[in-house]
Design an enzyme around this catalytic site. Sequence first.
Site, PDB file in Angstrom:
ATOM      1  N   GLY A 223       5.888  21.278  36.121  1.00  0.00           N
ATOM      2  CA  GLY A 223       7.183  21.967  36.056  1.00  0.00           C
ATOM      3  C   GLY A 223       7.790  22.405  37.392  1.00  0.00           C
ATOM      4  N   ASP A 240       7.770  15.211  29.161  1.00  0.00           N
ATOM      5  CA  ASP A 240       6.464  14.778  29.684  1.00  0.00           C
ATOM      6  C   ASP A 240       5.439  14.989  28.584  1.00  0.00           C
ATOM      7  OD1 ASP A 240       3.995  14.530  31.295  1.00  0.00           O
ATOM      8  OD2 ASP A 240       5.311  14.800  33.018  1.00  0.00           O
ATOM      9  N   ASP A 260       8.191   9.839  26.063  1.00  0.00           N
ATOM     10  CA  ASP A 260       8.163   8.925  27.200  1.00  0.00           C
ATOM     11  C   ASP A 260       9.536   9.001  27.881  1.00  0.00           C
ATOM     12  OD1 ASP A 260       8.511   6.581  28.771  1.00  0.00           O
ATOM     13  OD2 ASP A 260       6.836   5.653  27.709  1.00  0.00           O
ATOM     14  N   ASP A 276      10.651  12.419  38.417  1.00  0.00           N
ATOM     15  CA  ASP A 276       9.540  12.326  39.370  1.00  0.00           C
ATOM     16  C   ASP A 276       8.363  11.598  38.715  1.00  0.00           C
ATOM     17  OD1 ASP A 276       8.179  12.858  41.751  1.00  0.00           O
ATOM     18  OD2 ASP A 276       7.502  14.839  41.129  1.00  0.00           O
ATOM     19  N   LYS A 305       8.151   6.095  44.270  1.00  0.00           N
ATOM     20  CA  LYS A 305       6.815   6.032  44.880  1.00  0.00           C
ATOM     21  C   LYS A 305       6.668   4.625  45.453  1.00  0.00           C
ATOM     22  CE  LYS A 305       6.319   9.741  42.178  1.00  0.00           C
ATOM     23  NZ  LYS A 305       6.577  11.082  42.667  1.00  0.00           N
TER      24      LYS A 305
HETATM   25  C1  LIG Z   1       4.231  13.697  40.121  1.00  0.00           C
HETATM   26  S1  LIG Z   1       4.069  14.306  38.506  1.00  0.00           S
HETATM   27  C2  LIG Z   1       5.494  15.275  38.310  1.00  0.00           C
HETATM   28  C3  LIG Z   1       5.427  16.583  38.995  1.00  0.00           C
HETATM   29  C4  LIG Z   1       6.619  17.447  38.668  1.00  0.00           C
HETATM   30  N1  LIG Z   1       7.848  16.888  39.197  1.00  0.00           N
HETATM   31  C5  LIG Z   1       6.451  18.826  39.221  1.00  0.00           C
HETATM   32  O1  LIG Z   1       7.212  19.191  40.124  1.00  0.00           O
HETATM   33  O2  LIG Z   1       5.576  19.560  38.769  1.00  0.00           O
HETATM   34  C6  LIG Z   1       4.422  12.917  37.541  1.00  0.00           C
HETATM   35  C7  LIG Z   1       4.498  13.185  36.080  1.00  0.00           C
HETATM   36  O3  LIG Z   1       5.114  12.077  35.460  1.00  0.00           O
HETATM   37  C8  LIG Z   1       4.601  11.969  34.166  1.00  0.00           C
HETATM   38  N2  LIG Z   1       4.905  10.630  33.657  1.00  0.00           N
HETATM   39  C9  LIG Z   1       4.485   9.441  34.135  1.00  0.00           C
HETATM   40  N3  LIG Z   1       4.991   8.449  33.377  1.00  0.00           N
HETATM   41  C10 LIG Z   1       5.764   9.040  32.448  1.00  0.00           C
HETATM   42  C11 LIG Z   1       6.548   8.554  31.365  1.00  0.00           C
HETATM   43  N4  LIG Z   1       6.667   7.230  31.146  1.00  0.00           N
HETATM   44  N5  LIG Z   1       7.204   9.445  30.613  1.00  0.00           N
HETATM   45  C12 LIG Z   1       7.118  10.769  30.841  1.00  0.00           C
HETATM   46  N6  LIG Z   1       6.370  11.275  31.821  1.00  0.00           N
HETATM   47  C13 LIG Z   1       5.696  10.428  32.622  1.00  0.00           C
HETATM   48  C14 LIG Z   1       3.135  12.308  34.305  1.00  0.00           C
HETATM   49  O4  LIG Z   1       2.620  12.782  33.070  1.00  0.00           O
HETATM   50  C15 LIG Z   1       3.162  13.389  35.387  1.00  0.00           C
HETATM   51  O5  LIG Z   1       3.127  14.660  34.795  1.00  0.00           O
END
Ligand SMILES: C[S@@+](CC[C@H](N)C(=O)[O-])C[C@H]1O[C@@H](n2cnc3c(N)ncnc32)[C@H](O)[C@@H]1O
Length: 352
Positions: A223, A240, A260, A276, A305
């Site tokens: 978050g 998420d 998703d 992100d 990324k």
């Molecule tokens: C780098 S972290 C995000 C950190 C967040 N922006 C923060 O500031 O705390 C990436 C997140 O993307 C989520 N994620 C990856 N693929 C996803 C998808 N297809 N749908 C939803 N969430 C996804 C992962 O579960 C993870 O929690």
Amino acid sequence: MRPPNLLAYCRAGFERECAQELTALALDMGVSGFVKARPDSGFALFQAHQEEMGIELGKHVEFRRLVFPRQVVRVGELLQGLPTGDRAGPIVAAARALGTRFAELTLEMPDTNDGKALSSLARTLKPHLEKGLARAGVAFDPKAEERLHVFFVGTAAAYVGTSVVANSATWPMGIVRLRMPSSAPSRSTLKLAEALIEFIPQREHATRLAPGMTAADLGASPGGWTWQLVQRGLSVIAVDNGEIDRKLLDSGQVKHRRDDGFHFRPSDPFDWMVCDMVESPSRIARLAARWIAERWCRETIFNLKLPMKKRYEEVERCRALIDEALGGGGYFLRMKQLYHDREEVTAHLARR
Ligand SMILES: C[S@@+](CC[C@H](N)C(=O)[O-])C[C@H]1O[C@@H](n2cnc3c(N)ncnc32)[C@H](O)[C@@H]1O
């Protein structure tokens, strides 16, 4: 006198990408030259084959269009062999040749461990430089168009150059330094904080990023990005499958959707979408373009990324994908490797 070379500061390890970007920019303007970019040095230097062409190039670089350079300074030859007893002397002479009135003097060094070791030298030298510059007739006036930079690359070596205040990074070394807020749930929060500073001018926050607005945060867990939006009074749908910080949920401004991010569809348009998710850059770029094309949001900030190799090419590929998806116009796109980005770049996309 206008110095002919372009010095770009960057994140250590991204000198090659900086070099590719500067070379492409130069080619676009019909300027040929070469780049010196030692791996992990934290900077790259573009030198045109013909000095006059280098000077022209320096005049036309649009800093905001660059992705990897944190700052671009127009410099002359590297000053080497600065005498231990009078390092200031040759620097003052080089600066005086560039002009007599500057907005400020910034003493900088590469953002590397070697660079950090030079910061105490720069601090000690600063008063001597200021005195020397004053004696040489160089004055400082915040309203002046150009800034004076001294960039140390060793204890006896520095580049001296200028940047146009309105066409360069505002912060010393091009680094936005931010304090980690103690109540934010992750360090990633600093990426969005910096992105908002970089992409949305403060004077426009009241109309573009104001209390009462709405946002979707795709890949929100735990978050940190949502926290930034909540601080600004926005209501957020945090998408998420992972958990969202309890205090954020208790704020009443956040709804958690276990979904998703690629499948989530808004029932009403949002002001903002931020993203992100850890996914391939091209997939994220297409998704962001779709949100804008479908008018699911007005503006979006998303993180790409980057792969280990061909990172510059990947950024350009994403730019082309967005352009194709949005029919080649009617939108505004900026991409930037932020200080808080690692092997990533952050992008801002909005309808014009
Ligand atoms: C780098 S972290 C995000 C950190 C967040 N922006 C923060 O500031 O705390 C990436 C997140 O993307 C989520 N994620 C990856 N693929 C996803 C998808 N297809 N749908 C939803 N969430 C996804 C992962 O579960 C993870 O929690």
